[in-house]
Motif scaffolding. Structure first.
Motif, PDB file in Angstrom:
ATOM      1  N   ILE A 138      42.406  46.722  39.664  1.00 37.99           N
ATOM      2  CA  ILE A 138      42.285  46.069  41.481  1.00 37.99           C
ATOM      3  C   ILE A 138      41.188  45.683  41.644  1.00 37.99           C
ATOM      4  N   SER A 139      41.672  44.406  42.543  1.00 36.30           N
ATOM      5  CA  SER A 139      40.375  43.391  42.064  1.00 36.30           C
ATOM      6  C   SER A 139      40.558  42.568  43.796  1.00 36.30           C
ATOM      7  N   LEU A 140      39.176  42.281  44.035  1.00 34.07           N
ATOM      8  CA  LEU A 140      38.732  41.713  45.603  1.00 34.07           C
ATOM      9  C   LEU A 140      37.800  40.602  45.012  1.00 34.07           C
ATOM     10  N   ARG A 141      38.491  39.425  45.635  1.00 32.74           N
ATOM     11  CA  ARG A 141      37.636  37.868  44.947  1.00 32.74           C
ATOM     12  C   ARG A 141      37.788  37.529  46.870  1.00 32.74           C
ATOM     13  N   GLN A 142      36.451  37.312  47.142  1.00 38.12           N
ATOM     14  CA  GLN A 142      35.771  36.948  48.189  1.00 38.12           C
ATOM     15  C   GLN A 142      34.915  35.834  47.807  1.00 38.12           C
ATOM     16  N   ILE A 143      34.666  34.826  49.138  1.00 34.52           N
ATOM     17  CA  ILE A 143      33.570  34.205  49.065  1.00 34.52           C
ATOM     18  C   ILE A 143      32.964  34.660  49.864  1.00 34.52           C
ATOM     19  N   ALA A 144      31.227  34.962  49.589  1.00 36.73           N
ATOM     20  CA  ALA A 144      30.843  35.786  50.715  1.00 36.73           C
ATOM     21  C   ALA A 144      29.115  35.957  49.876  1.00 36.73           C
ATOM     22  N   PRO A 145      28.027  37.178  51.230  1.00 34.71           N
ATOM     23  CA  PRO A 145      27.240  37.505  50.236  1.00 34.71           C
ATOM     24  C   PRO A 145      27.068  37.934  49.412  1.00 34.71           C
ATOM     25  N   ILE A 146      26.212  37.445  48.131  1.00 36.23           N
ATOM     26  CA  ILE A 146      26.253  38.518  46.664  1.00 36.23           C
ATOM     27  C   ILE A 146      25.833  40.406  47.343  1.00 36.23           C
ATOM     28  N   GLN A 147      25.055  40.698  48.167  1.00 36.45           N
ATOM     29  CA  GLN A 147      24.984  41.992  48.759  1.00 36.45           C
ATOM     30  C   GLN A 147      26.322  42.710  49.194  1.00 36.45           C
ATOM     31  N   GLN A 148      27.378  42.041  49.934  1.00 39.72           N
ATOM     32  CA  GLN A 148      28.807  42.096  49.923  1.00 39.72           C
ATOM     33  C   GLN A 148      29.306  42.975  48.358  1.00 39.72           C
ATOM     34  N   ILE A 149      28.489  43.189  47.554  1.00 35.75           N
ATOM     35  CA  ILE A 149      29.507  44.054  45.644  1.00 35.75           C
ATOM     36  C   ILE A 149      29.629  45.100  46.758  1.00 35.75           C
ATOM     37  N   ILE A 176      33.492  49.384  36.410  1.00 41.82           N
ATOM     38  CA  ILE A 176      33.657  48.506  37.442  1.00 41.82           C
ATOM     39  C   ILE A 176      33.130  47.410  37.311  1.00 41.82           C
ATOM     40  N   MET A 177      33.668  46.108  37.266  1.00 42.72           N
ATOM     41  CA  MET A 177      33.834  44.179  36.572  1.00 42.72           C
ATOM     42  C   MET A 177      33.747  43.584  37.720  1.00 42.72           C
ATOM     43  N   PHE A 178      32.381  42.811  37.876  1.00 38.94           N
ATOM     44  CA  PHE A 178      31.721  41.981  39.022  1.00 38.94           C
ATOM     45  C   PHE A 178      31.980  40.146  37.804  1.00 38.94           C
ATOM     46  N   LEU A 179      33.082  39.710  38.780  1.00 42.73           N
ATOM     47  CA  LEU A 179      32.940  38.635  37.480  1.00 42.73           C
ATOM     48  C   LEU A 179      32.890  37.133  38.533  1.00 42.73           C
ATOM     49  N   HIS A 180      32.253  36.288  37.872  1.00 49.02           N
ATOM     50  CA  HIS A 180      31.494  35.333  38.823  1.00 49.02           C
ATOM     51  C   HIS A 180      32.396  33.957  38.615  1.00 49.02           C
ATOM     52  N   HIS A 181      33.046  33.844  39.778  1.00 48.99           N
ATOM     53  CA  HIS A 181      33.920  32.117  39.552  1.00 48.99           C
ATOM     54  C   HIS A 181      33.458  31.389  40.199  1.00 48.99           C
ATOM     55  N   GLY A 182      32.044  30.870  40.656  1.00 48.85           N
ATOM     56  CA  GLY A 182      31.806  29.746  40.777  1.00 48.85           C
ATOM     57  C   GLY A 182      31.001  28.803  40.219  1.00 48.85           C
ATOM     58  N   GLU A 183      30.385  27.509  40.631  1.00 44.59           N
ATOM     59  CA  GLU A 183      29.739  26.706  39.372  1.00 44.59           C
ATOM     60  C   GLU A 183      28.282  26.855  39.831  1.00 44.59           C
ATOM     61  N   GLU A 184      28.123  27.369  40.913  1.00 44.16           N
ATOM     62  CA  GLU A 184      26.566  27.927  40.415  1.00 44.16           C
ATOM     63  C   GLU A 184      25.608  28.767  41.342  1.00 44.16           C
ATOM     64  N   PHE A 185      24.645  29.848  41.318  1.00 41.04           N
ATOM     65  CA  PHE A 185      24.541  30.326  41.894  1.00 41.04           C
ATOM     66  C   PHE A 185      23.968  30.097  43.321  1.00 41.04           C
ATOM     67  N   THR A 186      24.676  30.528  44.458  1.00 43.15           N
ATOM     68  CA  THR A 186      24.496  30.419  45.893  1.00 43.15           C
ATOM     69  C   THR A 186      25.080  31.930  46.611  1.00 43.15           C
ATOM     70  N   ASN A 189      26.781  32.635  49.489  1.00 42.61           N
ATOM     71  CA  ASN A 189      28.171  32.060  49.910  1.00 42.61           C
ATOM     72  C   ASN A 189      28.583  32.108  48.740  1.00 42.61           C
ATOM     73  N   ALA A 190      28.584  32.812  47.979  1.00 43.99           N
ATOM     74  CA  ALA A 190      29.445  33.435  46.122  1.00 43.99           C
ATOM     75  C   ALA A 190      30.325  33.429  46.001  1.00 43.99           C
ATOM     76  N   ASP A 191      31.484  32.533  45.230  1.00 44.71           N
ATOM     77  CA  ASP A 191      32.636  33.053  44.713  1.00 44.71           C
ATOM     78  C   ASP A 191      32.543  33.680  43.939  1.00 44.71           C
ATOM     79  N   PHE A 192      32.809  35.356  43.915  1.00 43.85           N
ATOM     80  CA  PHE A 192      32.989  36.839  43.096  1.00 43.85           C
ATOM     81  C   PHE A 192      34.012  36.979  43.545  1.00 43.85           C
ATOM     82  N   GLU A 193      34.448  38.018  42.577  1.00 43.47           N
ATOM     83  CA  GLU A 193      35.253  39.506  42.936  1.00 43.47           C
ATOM     84  C   GLU A 193      35.004  40.419  41.794  1.00 43.47           C
ATOM     85  N   VAL A 194      35.287  41.970  42.406  1.00 40.47           N
ATOM     86  CA  VAL A 194      34.944  42.903  41.903  1.00 40.47           C
ATOM     87  C   VAL A 194      36.572  43.827  41.291  1.00 40.47           C
ATOM     88  N   ALA A 195      36.385  44.240  40.698  1.00 41.31           N
ATOM     89  CA  ALA A 195      37.452  44.677  39.945  1.00 41.31           C
ATOM     90  C   ALA A 195      37.613  46.470  38.999  1.00 41.31           C
TER      91      ALA A 195
END
Length: 283
Positions: A138-149, A176-186, A189-195
Protein backbone atom coordinates in the motif's frame (compact mmCIF):
# COMPACT_ATOMS: atom_id res chain seq x y z
CA UNK A 1 9.20 67.47 10.73
CA UNK A 2 11.29 69.76 12.95
CA UNK A 3 15.09 69.62 12.88
CA UNK A 4 15.16 68.40 16.49
CA UNK A 5 12.84 65.45 15.80
CA UNK A 6 14.67 64.37 12.64
CA UNK A 7 17.10 61.49 13.22
CA UNK A 8 19.61 60.94 10.36
CA UNK A 9 20.12 57.37 9.23
CA UNK A 10 23.66 57.28 10.66
CA UNK A 11 22.58 58.23 14.18
CA UNK A 12 19.49 56.00 13.93
CA UNK A 13 21.82 53.14 12.96
CA UNK A 14 24.02 53.73 16.02
CA UNK A 15 21.06 53.89 18.44
CA UNK A 16 19.30 50.77 17.10
CA UNK A 17 22.51 48.90 16.17
CA UNK A 18 21.04 48.24 12.72
CA UNK A 19 23.44 48.82 9.83
CA UNK A 20 22.51 51.40 7.16
CA UNK A 21 22.43 48.52 4.66
CA UNK A 22 19.85 46.71 6.83
CA UNK A 23 17.82 49.90 7.25
CA UNK A 24 17.68 50.39 3.49
CA UNK A 25 16.47 46.80 3.12
CA UNK A 26 13.77 47.32 5.76
CA UNK A 27 12.73 50.48 3.93
CA UNK A 28 12.46 48.54 0.67
CA UNK A 29 10.43 45.78 2.37
CA UNK A 30 8.11 48.32 4.03
CA UNK A 31 9.08 47.28 7.56
CA UNK A 32 10.66 50.55 8.62
CA UNK A 33 10.08 53.36 6.14
CA UNK A 34 11.87 56.66 6.97
CA UNK A 35 9.51 59.47 7.87
CA UNK A 36 11.31 61.73 5.45
CA UNK A 37 13.67 61.40 2.48
CA UNK A 38 15.68 64.27 1.03
CA UNK A 39 14.50 64.59 -2.57
CA UNK A 40 17.90 65.82 -3.73
CA UNK A 41 20.29 63.54 -1.83
CA UNK A 42 18.01 60.60 -1.02
CA UNK A 43 19.18 60.85 2.60
CA UNK A 44 16.82 59.19 5.09
CA UNK A 45 15.49 60.68 8.31
CA UNK A 46 13.64 58.86 11.07
CA UNK A 47 11.56 59.91 14.08
CA UNK A 48 11.72 59.12 17.80
CA UNK A 49 8.71 56.71 17.67
CA UNK A 50 10.48 54.75 14.93
CA UNK A 51 13.34 53.97 17.31
CA UNK A 52 11.07 51.53 19.16
CA UNK A 53 10.18 49.82 15.88
CA UNK A 54 13.86 49.58 14.99
CA UNK A 55 14.67 47.96 18.36
CA UNK A 56 11.80 45.48 17.88
CA UNK A 57 13.08 44.51 14.42
CA UNK A 58 16.58 44.04 15.83
CA UNK A 59 15.26 41.70 18.56
CA UNK A 60 12.98 39.73 16.22
CA UNK A 61 15.82 39.26 13.73
CA UNK A 62 18.04 37.95 16.53
CA UNK A 63 15.24 35.53 17.52
CA UNK A 64 15.37 34.09 14.01
CA UNK A 65 12.16 35.41 12.48
CA UNK A 66 12.11 36.01 8.73
CA UNK A 67 11.41 39.50 7.36
CA UNK A 68 7.95 38.38 6.28
CA UNK A 69 7.23 37.07 9.78
CA UNK A 70 8.59 40.28 11.32
CA UNK A 71 6.17 42.28 9.16
CA UNK A 72 3.29 40.11 10.39
CA UNK A 73 4.44 40.48 14.01
CA UNK A 74 4.72 44.26 13.80
CA UNK A 75 1.26 44.48 12.25
CA UNK A 76 -0.19 42.14 14.90
CA UNK A 77 1.50 44.14 17.65
CA UNK A 78 0.03 47.37 16.28
CA UNK A 79 -3.48 45.89 16.10
CA UNK A 80 -3.05 43.93 19.37
CA UNK A 81 -3.82 40.67 17.59
CA UNK A 82 -2.73 38.23 20.29
CA UNK A 83 -3.67 35.13 18.25
CA UNK A 84 -1.21 35.94 15.45
CA UNK A 85 1.50 36.84 17.96
CA UNK A 86 1.03 33.57 19.87
CA UNK A 87 0.98 31.44 16.72
CA UNK A 88 4.15 32.96 15.27
CA UNK A 89 6.04 32.73 18.57
CA UNK A 90 4.92 29.11 19.11
CA UNK A 91 6.06 28.15 15.59
CA UNK A 92 9.44 29.80 16.18
CA UNK A 93 9.76 28.02 19.54
CA UNK A 94 9.11 24.64 17.88
CA UNK A 95 11.71 25.38 15.18
CA UNK A 96 14.20 26.48 17.85
CA UNK A 97 13.73 23.31 19.90
CA UNK A 98 14.38 21.20 16.79
CA UNK A 99 17.52 23.21 16.07
CA UNK A 100 18.69 22.79 19.69
CA UNK A 101 18.25 19.02 19.32
CA UNK A 102 20.27 19.07 16.10
CA UNK A 103 23.03 21.22 17.61
CA UNK A 104 23.19 18.99 20.68
CA UNK A 105 23.91 16.06 18.38
CA UNK A 106 26.48 18.15 16.47
CA UNK A 107 28.24 19.05 19.73
CA UNK A 108 28.31 15.39 20.78
CA UNK A 109 29.95 14.41 17.49
CA UNK A 110 32.47 17.26 17.53
CA UNK A 111 33.51 16.55 21.12
CA UNK A 112 34.26 12.95 20.13
CA UNK A 113 35.71 13.69 16.71
CA UNK A 114 38.24 10.86 16.70
CA UNK A 115 35.60 8.25 17.48
CA UNK A 116 33.17 9.91 15.06
CA UNK A 117 35.67 9.73 12.21
CA UNK A 118 36.30 6.06 12.97
CA UNK A 119 32.57 5.41 12.90
CA UNK A 120 32.12 7.08 9.49
CA UNK A 121 32.43 3.69 7.80
CA UNK A 122 31.72 1.48 10.79
CA UNK A 123 28.14 2.78 10.81
CA UNK A 124 27.47 1.12 7.46
CA UNK A 125 27.80 -2.51 6.44
CA UNK A 126 29.88 -3.53 3.47
CA UNK A 127 27.72 -2.81 0.38
CA UNK A 128 26.59 -5.85 -1.59
CA UNK A 129 24.41 -6.84 -4.52
CA UNK A 130 21.07 -8.50 -3.82
CA UNK A 131 18.01 -9.55 -5.80
CA UNK A 132 14.77 -8.07 -4.47
CA UNK A 133 11.55 -9.89 -5.44
CA UNK A 134 8.23 -8.29 -6.38
CA UNK A 135 6.76 -6.53 -3.34
CA UNK A 136 3.02 -5.86 -2.98
CA UNK A 137 2.48 -2.65 -1.04
CA UNK A 138 0.00 0.00 0.00
CA UNK A 139 1.64 3.25 -1.03
CA UNK A 140 1.18 7.00 -0.99
CA UNK A 141 3.14 9.26 -3.34
CA UNK A 142 3.20 13.02 -2.93
CA UNK A 143 5.13 16.13 -3.85
CA UNK A 144 5.45 17.68 -0.41
CA UNK A 145 7.91 18.73 2.33
CA UNK A 146 10.00 15.75 3.41
CA UNK A 147 8.68 16.23 6.97
CA UNK A 148 5.34 14.83 5.77
CA UNK A 149 6.74 11.31 5.81
CA UNK A 150 5.45 10.74 9.37
CA UNK A 151 1.82 11.71 8.65
CA UNK A 152 1.95 9.70 5.41
CA UNK A 153 3.06 6.57 7.29
CA UNK A 154 0.28 7.19 9.80
CA UNK A 155 -2.32 7.42 7.04
CA UNK A 156 -1.27 4.08 5.53
CA UNK A 157 -1.25 2.39 8.95
CA UNK A 158 -4.72 3.73 9.68
CA UNK A 159 -5.95 2.14 6.44
CA UNK A 160 -4.29 -1.21 7.18
CA UNK A 161 -5.86 -1.42 10.64
CA UNK A 162 -9.38 -0.48 9.58
CA UNK A 163 -11.79 -3.19 10.83
CA UNK A 164 -12.74 -4.26 7.29
CA UNK A 165 -9.10 -4.82 6.30
CA UNK A 166 -8.39 -6.66 9.53
CA UNK A 167 -11.35 -8.96 8.86
CA UNK A 168 -9.79 -9.62 5.45
CA UNK A 169 -6.55 -10.67 7.16
CA UNK A 170 -4.52 -7.73 5.86
CA UNK A 171 -1.12 -7.75 7.57
CA UNK A 172 2.29 -6.11 7.21
CA UNK A 173 4.97 -8.32 5.67
CA UNK A 174 8.07 -6.12 5.72
CA UNK A 175 9.65 -2.83 6.82
CA UNK A 176 8.24 0.57 5.90
CA UNK A 177 9.79 1.85 2.67
CA UNK A 178 10.70 5.34 1.46
CA UNK A 179 11.21 5.81 -2.30
CA UNK A 180 12.74 9.03 -3.60
CA UNK A 181 11.47 9.68 -7.15
CA UNK A 182 12.88 13.19 -7.63
CA UNK A 183 15.94 13.96 -9.72
CA UNK A 184 17.41 16.21 -7.02
CA UNK A 185 17.12 16.83 -3.27
CA UNK A 186 14.42 19.45 -2.65
CA UNK A 187 13.30 18.93 0.98
CA UNK A 188 10.50 21.50 0.80
CA UNK A 189 9.08 20.16 -2.48
CA UNK A 190 10.16 16.52 -2.69
CA UNK A 191 8.69 13.86 -4.96
CA UNK A 192 8.62 10.77 -2.75
CA UNK A 193 6.58 7.71 -1.93
CA UNK A 194 5.93 5.86 1.31
CA UNK A 195 5.09 2.17 0.97
CA UNK A 196 4.21 -0.62 3.39
CA UNK A 197 4.48 -4.28 2.23
CA UNK A 198 1.23 -6.16 2.85
CA UNK A 199 -0.67 -9.37 2.27
CA UNK A 200 -4.42 -9.95 2.27
CA UNK A 201 -7.46 -8.58 0.45
CA UNK A 202 -7.30 -4.81 0.73
CA UNK A 203 -10.08 -2.24 0.36
CA UNK A 204 -9.05 1.41 0.34
CA UNK A 205 -11.12 4.34 1.61
CA UNK A 206 -8.50 7.03 1.08
CA UNK A 207 -8.46 7.98 -2.61
CA UNK A 208 -4.78 9.01 -2.65
CA UNK A 209 -3.59 5.57 -1.51
CA UNK A 210 -2.98 2.71 -3.92
CA UNK A 211 -2.18 -0.97 -3.84
CA UNK A 212 0.62 -1.74 -6.26
CA UNK A 213 3.47 -4.14 -6.84
CA UNK A 214 7.00 -2.79 -6.78
CA UNK A 215 8.72 -4.86 -9.49
CA UNK A 216 11.65 -7.10 -8.68
CA UNK A 217 15.07 -5.56 -9.15
CA UNK A 218 18.79 -5.93 -8.57
CA UNK A 219 20.02 -3.46 -5.96
CA UNK A 220 23.21 -2.31 -4.31
CA UNK A 221 22.47 -2.44 -0.60
CA UNK A 222 23.99 -1.31 2.67
CA UNK A 223 22.61 -1.01 6.18
CA UNK A 224 23.24 2.22 8.07
CA UNK A 225 23.12 2.49 11.88
CA UNK A 226 22.49 5.90 13.42
CA UNK A 227 20.29 9.01 13.40
CA UNK A 228 18.29 9.70 10.24
CA UNK A 229 19.84 13.17 9.63
CA UNK A 230 23.29 11.53 9.26
CA UNK A 231 22.21 8.85 6.77
CA UNK A 232 24.24 10.59 4.06
CA UNK A 233 27.21 8.52 5.29
CA UNK A 234 25.45 5.39 4.06
CA UNK A 235 24.60 6.93 0.70
CA UNK A 236 28.24 7.95 0.17
CA UNK A 237 29.46 4.42 0.76
CA UNK A 238 26.90 2.67 -1.43
CA UNK A 239 27.40 5.22 -4.25
CA UNK A 240 31.15 4.61 -4.12
CA UNK A 241 30.44 0.87 -4.42
CA UNK A 242 28.17 1.42 -7.44
CA UNK A 243 30.77 3.54 -9.25
CA UNK A 244 33.70 1.24 -8.43
CA UNK A 245 31.82 -1.77 -9.84
CA UNK A 246 30.64 -0.08 -13.05
CA UNK A 247 26.92 -0.06 -12.26
CA UNK A 248 24.32 2.55 -13.18
CA UNK A 249 21.43 3.56 -10.91
CA UNK A 250 18.21 2.53 -12.65
CA UNK A 251 15.40 3.45 -10.27
CA UNK A 252 14.34 5.42 -7.18
CA UNK A 253 16.62 5.52 -4.15
CA UNK A 254 14.95 3.43 -1.46
CA UNK A 255 15.21 3.34 2.32
CA UNK A 256 13.83 0.50 4.46
CA UNK A 257 13.29 1.34 8.13
CA UNK A 258 14.27 -1.80 10.04
CA UNK A 259 13.29 -0.50 13.48
CA UNK A 260 11.38 2.45 14.93
CA UNK A 261 12.44 5.73 16.59
CA UNK A 262 9.62 5.03 19.06
CA UNK A 263 11.43 1.87 20.19
CA UNK A 264 15.16 2.64 20.08
CA UNK A 265 17.37 5.74 20.57
CA UNK A 266 18.62 7.58 17.43
CA UNK A 267 22.09 5.99 17.52
CA UNK A 268 20.53 2.51 17.28
CA UNK A 269 18.21 3.17 14.33
CA UNK A 270 18.79 0.77 11.42
CA UNK A 271 18.06 1.77 7.82
CA UNK A 272 18.74 -0.32 4.75
CA UNK A 273 19.63 1.76 1.69
CA UNK A 274 18.90 0.22 -1.70
CA UNK A 275 19.95 1.60 -5.08
CA UNK A 276 18.40 -0.22 -8.07
CA UNK A 277 21.19 -0.90 -10.56
CA UNK A 278 22.03 -2.19 -14.01
CA UNK A 279 25.45 -3.11 -15.34
CA UNK A 280 27.07 -0.19 -17.15
CA UNK A 281 28.09 -0.83 -20.75
CA UNK A 282 31.87 -0.96 -21.10
CA UNK A 283 33.29 -0.70 -24.58
Amino acid sequence: MSELSRIPIGRFSIITQLTPKALRLYDKKGLLVPEEKDTLTGYRYYTMPQLETGIKIKLLTWLGFSLEEIGDLLEASESENKTVLDNLFNERLEETEKEIERLTQVRKILRNKEESLKLFYLRTTQPSIKEVPDIRVISLRQIAPIQQIGPMIGKIMQEIYRPENQRNMVSITGPIMFLHHGEEFTPENADFEVAVPITGRVTLEAKDLQVRTIPKSKVASTTYRGPYPEIGQGYVRVHEFVIENNYEISGPLTELYLNSPQEVPPEQLLTEIQLPIIQEDTY
